[in-house]
Design a protein around this motif. Structure first.
Motif, PDB file in Angstrom:
ATOM      1  N   CYS A 101       0.821  -1.212   0.000  1.00 59.35           N
ATOM      2  CA  CYS A 101       0.000   0.000   0.000  1.00 59.35           C
ATOM      3  C   CYS A 101       0.856   1.263   0.000  1.00 59.35           C
ATOM      4  CB  CYS A 101      -0.938   0.009   1.199  1.00 59.35           C
ATOM      5  SG  CYS A 101      -2.299  -1.171   1.087  1.00 59.35           S
ATOM      6  N   ASP A 102       1.956   1.245   0.746  1.00 62.76           N
ATOM      7  CA  ASP A 102       2.841   2.405   0.776  1.00 62.76           C
ATOM      8  C   ASP A 102       3.504   2.617  -0.583  1.00 62.76           C
ATOM      9  OD1 ASP A 102       2.116   2.777   3.374  1.00 62.76           O
ATOM     10  OD2 ASP A 102       3.976   2.015   4.244  1.00 62.76           O
ATOM     11  N   GLY A 103       3.835   1.519  -1.259  1.00 61.73           N
ATOM     12  CA  GLY A 103       4.361   1.634  -2.608  1.00 61.73           C
ATOM     13  C   GLY A 103       3.330   2.229  -3.562  1.00 61.73           C
TER      14      GLY A 103
ATOM     15  N   LEU B 296       0.877   4.243  -2.687  1.00 61.10           N
ATOM     16  CA  LEU B 296       0.751   5.667  -2.351  1.00 61.10           C
ATOM     17  C   LEU B 296       1.896   6.477  -2.944  1.00 61.10           C
ATOM     18  CD1 LEU B 296      -0.433   5.553   1.385  1.00 61.10           C
ATOM     19  CD2 LEU B 296      -1.758   6.341  -0.583  1.00 61.10           C
ATOM     20  N   ASP B 297       3.109   5.956  -2.833  1.00 58.15           N
ATOM     21  CA  ASP B 297       4.257   6.672  -3.397  1.00 58.15           C
ATOM     22  C   ASP B 297       4.157   6.763  -4.913  1.00 58.15           C
ATOM     23  OD1 ASP B 297       5.217   7.071  -0.882  1.00 58.15           O
ATOM     24  OD2 ASP B 297       6.937   5.711  -1.050  1.00 58.15           O
ATOM     25  N   GLY B 298       3.443   5.813  -5.519  1.00 56.67           N
ATOM     26  CA  GLY B 298       3.219   5.840  -6.961  1.00 56.67           C
ATOM     27  C   GLY B 298       1.949   6.570  -7.357  1.00 56.67           C
ATOM     28  N   ASN B 299       1.321   7.235  -6.370  1.00 55.48           N
ATOM     29  CA  ASN B 299       0.090   8.007  -6.607  1.00 55.48           C
ATOM     30  C   ASN B 299      -1.049   7.151  -7.162  1.00 55.48           C
ATOM     31  OD1 ASN B 299       1.134  10.626  -5.816  1.00 55.48           O
ATOM     32  ND2 ASN B 299       2.341  10.580  -7.705  1.00 55.48           N
ATOM     33  N   ILE B 300      -1.142   5.936  -6.650  1.00 56.09           N
ATOM     34  CA  ILE B 300      -2.235   5.051  -7.041  1.00 56.09           C
ATOM     35  C   ILE B 300      -3.200   4.899  -5.874  1.00 56.09           C
ATOM     36  CG2 ILE B 300      -2.851   2.681  -7.643  1.00 56.09           C
ATOM     37  CD1 ILE B 300      -0.250   2.509  -9.208  1.00 56.09           C
ATOM     38  N   MET B 301      -4.427   5.341  -6.084  1.00 56.16           N
ATOM     39  CA  MET B 301      -5.491   5.205  -5.091  1.00 56.16           C
ATOM     40  C   MET B 301      -6.696   4.566  -5.780  1.00 56.16           C
ATOM     41  SD  MET B 301      -6.673   5.568  -2.005  1.00 56.16           S
ATOM     42  CE  MET B 301      -5.357   6.558  -1.261  1.00 56.16           C
TER      43      MET B 301
ATOM     44  N   ASP C 297       8.448  -2.756  -8.006  1.00 54.13           N
ATOM     45  CA  ASP C 297       8.901  -3.556  -9.138  1.00 54.13           C
ATOM     46  C   ASP C 297       7.796  -3.779 -10.162  1.00 54.13           C
ATOM     47  OD1 ASP C 297      11.375  -3.734  -7.975  1.00 54.13           O
ATOM     48  OD2 ASP C 297      11.112  -5.782  -7.220  1.00 54.13           O
ATOM     49  N   ARG C 298       6.548  -3.800  -9.701  1.00 52.18           N
ATOM     50  CA  ARG C 298       5.431  -4.081 -10.611  1.00 52.18           C
ATOM     51  C   ARG C 298       4.610  -2.823 -10.932  1.00 52.18           C
ATOM     52  NH1 ARG C 298       2.385  -9.452  -8.644  1.00 52.18           N
ATOM     53  NH2 ARG C 298       1.397  -9.112 -10.682  1.00 52.18           N
ATOM     54  N   MET C 299       5.173  -1.656 -10.651  1.00 53.45           N
ATOM     55  CA  MET C 299       4.400  -0.423 -10.777  1.00 53.45           C
ATOM     56  C   MET C 299       3.863  -0.207 -12.185  1.00 53.45           C
ATOM     57  SD  MET C 299       3.107   1.981  -9.010  1.00 53.45           S
ATOM     58  CE  MET C 299       4.025   1.765  -7.482  1.00 53.45           C
TER      59      MET C 299
ATOM     60  N   ASP D  76      -0.635  -0.180 -15.968  1.00 49.93           N
ATOM     61  CA  ASP D  76      -1.217  -0.656 -17.215  1.00 49.93           C
ATOM     62  C   ASP D  76      -2.486  -1.447 -16.973  1.00 49.93           C
ATOM     63  OD1 ASP D  76       0.851   0.512 -18.620  1.00 49.93           O
ATOM     64  OD2 ASP D  76       1.985  -1.351 -18.894  1.00 49.93           O
ATOM     65  N   TYR D  77      -2.461  -2.270 -15.941  1.00 49.87           N
ATOM     66  CA  TYR D  77      -3.645  -3.092 -15.613  1.00 49.87           C
ATOM     67  C   TYR D  77      -4.825  -2.197 -15.214  1.00 49.87           C
ATOM     68  CZ  TYR D  77      -6.795  -5.974 -12.863  1.00 49.87           C
ATOM     69  OH  TYR D  77      -7.923  -6.574 -12.349  1.00 49.87           O
ATOM     70  N   LEU D  78      -4.586  -1.222 -14.357  1.00 52.29           N
ATOM     71  CA  LEU D  78      -5.672  -0.369 -13.889  1.00 52.29           C
ATOM     72  C   LEU D  78      -6.229   0.498 -15.017  1.00 52.29           C
ATOM     73  CD1 LEU D  78      -4.359   0.737 -10.369  1.00 52.29           C
ATOM     74  CD2 LEU D  78      -6.045  -1.034 -10.902  1.00 52.29           C
ATOM     75  N   ARG D  79      -5.403   0.839 -15.987  1.00 50.90           N
ATOM     76  CA  ARG D  79      -5.867   1.635 -17.128  1.00 50.90           C
ATOM     77  C   ARG D  79      -6.582   0.797 -18.154  1.00 50.90           C
ATOM     78  NH1 ARG D  79      -0.613   4.605 -16.868  1.00 50.90           N
ATOM     79  NH2 ARG D  79       0.196   2.985 -18.244  1.00 50.90           N
ATOM     80  N   GLY D  80      -6.347  -0.538 -18.130  1.00 50.31           N
ATOM     81  CA  GLY D  80      -6.777  -1.422 -19.202  1.00 50.31           C
ATOM     82  C   GLY D  80      -8.222  -1.676 -19.311  1.00 50.31           C
TER      83      GLY D  80
END
Length: 282
Positions: free
Chosen positions: A21-23, A25-30, A271-273, A278-282
């Protein structure tokens, strides 16, 4: 397109999912929807409130603290839990490591906690209140059999959501087109029957449906994971799981091991950012 995040429980092993979850957040994914079980959702609300590393601070400061967990708490007639309920669910978030209730309240999505109804032996899905400073729903979701008291909410008796629906990915897929599932056990893990069943039968004999659910918990969990991985192969969701739990126990006190497991979760997200984006946009 609605996106969802599913957080498995596992007591202090859920520090892995906090790292994930912290990763994020740091990647601005909510995500638009968050559902979790036990410590998964108890820690997961810090993701929703946008407080990276808050859970890491809590466990590294207080896991060795007897007020946080220990047999003395279980013997306390006003607590009746291995974990210090007032300390863990009120003193810490309201005083020591403040939880951002305003940010949590401002989250526009939906947050649910899984609890197990003792009358039915099945999962109920409760909305996590935005300003409950006693965290009653979160406590009920975390309430491991034998180690917690029974919680009554809306007239129903509840314990740990992990018995009724340990990984609520189907619930998330009913609500979201894209779902990330964070596990707290390696992919190779297989649950074994509970060694405390004799005591569980005696302790919860007034709730036969719950006892039956406990009897079949391992086989249901293992079957559900197989279905989850099949759904992943079909591209219906994305699964993040630890390579190893690094020997971290549900009631782990070793803060270095907890830091390392958090770091494994964080690095898994980093590592999987691009794959996640891509998955969330797909």
């Amino acid at each position: 397109m609605k996106t969802g995040l599913v957080l498995e429980g596992g007591a202090l092993r859920a520090i892995f999912s906090s790292g994930v979850c912290d990763g994020l957040l740091d990647g601005n994914i909510m995500t638009d929807y968050v559902i979790g079980v036990s410590a998964g959702i108890a820690y997961g609300v810090s993701y929703v409130s946008g407080q990276p590393r808050r859970n890491l601070e809590v466990v590294t400061r207080y896991a060795p603290d007897r007020r946080y967990m220990g047999l003395r708490n279980l013997a306390d007639k006003d607590n009746r839990s291995y974990f210090g309920l007032e300390f863990g669910f009120s003193t810490i978030p309201n005083e020591l490591v403040p939880f951002d209730y305003d940010a949590f309240a401002a989250y526009p999505g939906e947050v649910e906690a899984v609890v197990t109804n003792l009358n039915t032996g099945r999962a109920d899905y409760l909305t996590v209140p935005r300003r409950d400073e006693k965290s009653a729903v979160l406590q009920a979701s975390c309430a491991m059999p034998l180690l917690f008291p029974i919680f009554e909410i809306n007239g129903q008796p509840y314990l740990d959501g992990g018995i009724g629906d340990a990984i609520p990915w189907r619930r998330a897929l009913d609500r979201c087109r894209r779902v990330i599932v964070v596990l707290t056990r390696p992919r190779s893990y297989r649950r074994r029957p509970d060694r405390m069943m004799k005591l569980i039968r005696k302790r919860y004999r007034a709730y036969p449906a719950f006892v039956e659910a406990m009897e079949h918990r391992a086989e249901v969990y293992n079957r559900d994971r197989e279905a989850l991985f099949q759904a992943e192969r079909e591209g219906k969701l994305l699964v993040i799981a630890p390579e190893s739990t690094l020997g971290v126990a549900r009631t782990e006190r070793n803060t270095e091991k907890l830091r390392l497991l958090w770091a494994e979760g964080y690095q898994s997200a980093v590592d999987r950012m691009e794959e996640i984006r891509d998955y969330l946009r797909g």
